[in-house]
Scaffold this active site. Structure first.
Site, PDB file in Angstrom:
ATOM      1  CB  SER A 182      10.433 -17.718   7.532  1.00 30.47           C
ATOM      2  OG  SER A 182      11.096 -17.560   8.766  1.00 30.47           O
ATOM      3  CG  HIS A 210       8.242 -16.706   3.579  1.00 37.52           C
ATOM      4  ND1 HIS A 210       8.903 -17.614   2.786  1.00 37.52           N
ATOM      5  CD2 HIS A 210       9.110 -16.369   4.562  1.00 37.52           C
ATOM      6  CE1 HIS A 210      10.109 -17.825   3.274  1.00 37.52           C
ATOM      7  NE2 HIS A 210      10.267 -17.082   4.350  1.00 37.52           N
ATOM      8  CE  LYS A 239      12.971 -16.023   1.612  1.00 34.35           C
ATOM      9  NZ  LYS A 239      12.972 -15.430   2.922  1.00 34.35           N
TER      10      LYS A 239
END
Ligand SMILES: *Cc1c(COP(=O)(O)O)cnc(C)c1O
Length: 389
Positions: A182, A210, A239
């Site tokens: 990250s 991610h 996300k």
């Protein structure tokens, strides 16, 4: 002064002196990766909304319709009456995307890791964690009561040595890593980690917060390593999917056991229906158009080429500056140019590696990406020159 307030204000003063005090800044997010702060509009490189889906009309409409039909909250733990049909539908969609038998949705990614690891590891077990793994993997490992061993970042040989040293003293072993890191944006060598795990009867947990939605045609980091065996595939809805929540994809028995035993499923309220509906709408958009899912990485590579950085492996690009105050000064200089690039400081990253962390979005105009690259280039070429300047 109350002793509690004396403790808190003393701690704050010490952090302030090290440029490590944090302050919340109310931020309005707008379409097009734009944010509004203190009445100023900035192009944001500090949102994890890689595809801009939190602002997408179809995603917003799905959330609105679900709230209108099912209410604002889910009303109870999923095991009581909070198991909204939308959550079940979302689980089926995520399992299909990941190519696993089943999926369990959690209230957030943090809750997923702090629920999953203690469900599969206890006092007689060992959890190996990449030294740069996300804070909630560490929290889950510590909560489990297992022995926790950190291994050097992305180093499968070192992991193999540690397994050779420790594995036989424990009942079960988990190896936990981020898929995309990250704060560094690099990708874990899942093929090598998987081989080491399979050779040592260790269970590989990959946190793809991610990766999902942006790598491997939107299917995530694991899709880049088709040979890897990853029995615990964790991720977030918060996300690239533009919503809120977390998930664990795995076999039917793994998922059924989590739904029965994970404390962060059993003792917490089910995901709000609107969050589930938004994530489903996001998956519709991602699955319909792999070229769309590839946009954030394309923008990141446009940037790294122009800024003189190593080619981006993911939509996250770090520009390491060094000291916390220098990183803050760099961030302020970019803000004056209309860009929001938040400085990341210890303890989120190791001391001496304070950095600008850029997260690229499908919504970033190419010409603005190139203008930012030109502004960042001096920090890449001489990070120390910015110290105390
Ligand atoms: C953001 C993040 C999480 C936490 O996910 P939330 O849904 O925001 O709680 C977990 N792991 C990694 C690697 C992350 O970057």
């Amino acid at each position: 002064m109350h002793s509690l307030d004396a403790f808190a204000s003393g701690k704050l003063a010490a952090l302030e002196a090290m440029s490590l005090r944090r302050r919340l800044k109310p931020t309005r997010r707008l379409p097009g990766a734009v944010v509004e702060r203190d009445g100023k509009r900035l192009l944001s490189f500090s949102c994890n909304d890689y595809l801009g889906l939190s602002q997408h009309p179809a995603v917003i409409a799905a959330a609105q319709a679900a709230a209108a039909e099912h209410g604002a909250g889910s009303g109870a733990s999923r095991l009581v009456t909070g198991d909204n049909p939308l959550i079940e539908e979302l689980e089926a969609r995520l399992a299909r995307l990941k190519g696993t038998q089943a999926c369990v949705v959690f209230g957030s990614g943090y809750l997923a890791n702090t629920g999953v690891i203690p469900t599969f590891a206890g006092k007689q077990d060992v959890v190996f964690v990449d030294e740069l793994a996300h804070a909630c993997i560490w929290a889950g490992a510590q909560l489990s009561g297992a022995k926790v061993v950190s291994f050097p970042h992305n180093d499968s040989d070192a992991l193999a040595e540690l397994l050779a040293e420790h594995r036989s003293s424990f009942r079960h072993a988990i190896v936990a890593t981020d898929g995309v890191f990250s704060m560094d944006g690099d990708v874990a060598p899942l093929d090598w980690l998987s081989a080491v795990c399979e050779a040592n009867d260790a269970w590989l947990l990959v946190d793809d917060a991610h990766g999902v939605g942006v790598l491997g045609d939107g299917r995530g980091t694991a899709a880049l390593f088709p040979e890897a065996v990853i029995p615990l595939q964790m991720g977030t809805l918060s996300k690239a999917l533009g919503s809120y929540g977390g998930y664990l994809c795995g076999s039917q028995s793994v998922v059924d056991f989590l739904k029965t035993r994970a404390r962060t499923v059993v003792y917490t309220t089910g995901l709000p229906p609107a969050s589930a509906a938004a994530a489903i709408a996001a998956l519709d958009l991602i699955e319909a158009d792999p070229a769309f899912a590839a946009q954030p990485l394309r923008k990141a590579r446009l940037f790294t080429k122009a800024a003189g950085l190593p080619l981006a492996e993911s939509p996250i690009v770090p520009v390491v500056i060094g000291e916390a105050d220098a990183a803050l000064a760099a961030s302020a200089a970019l803000e004056a140019e209309g860009f929001l690039v938040v400085a990341i400081r210890p303890p989120t990253v190791p001391a001496g590696t304070a950095r600008l962390r850029l997260a690229f979005s499908a919504d970033h105009p190419d010409d603005e990406v190139l203008r930012l690259a030109a502004l960042v280039r001096p920090y890449v070429e001489a990070p120390s020159r910015t110290n105390g300047a």
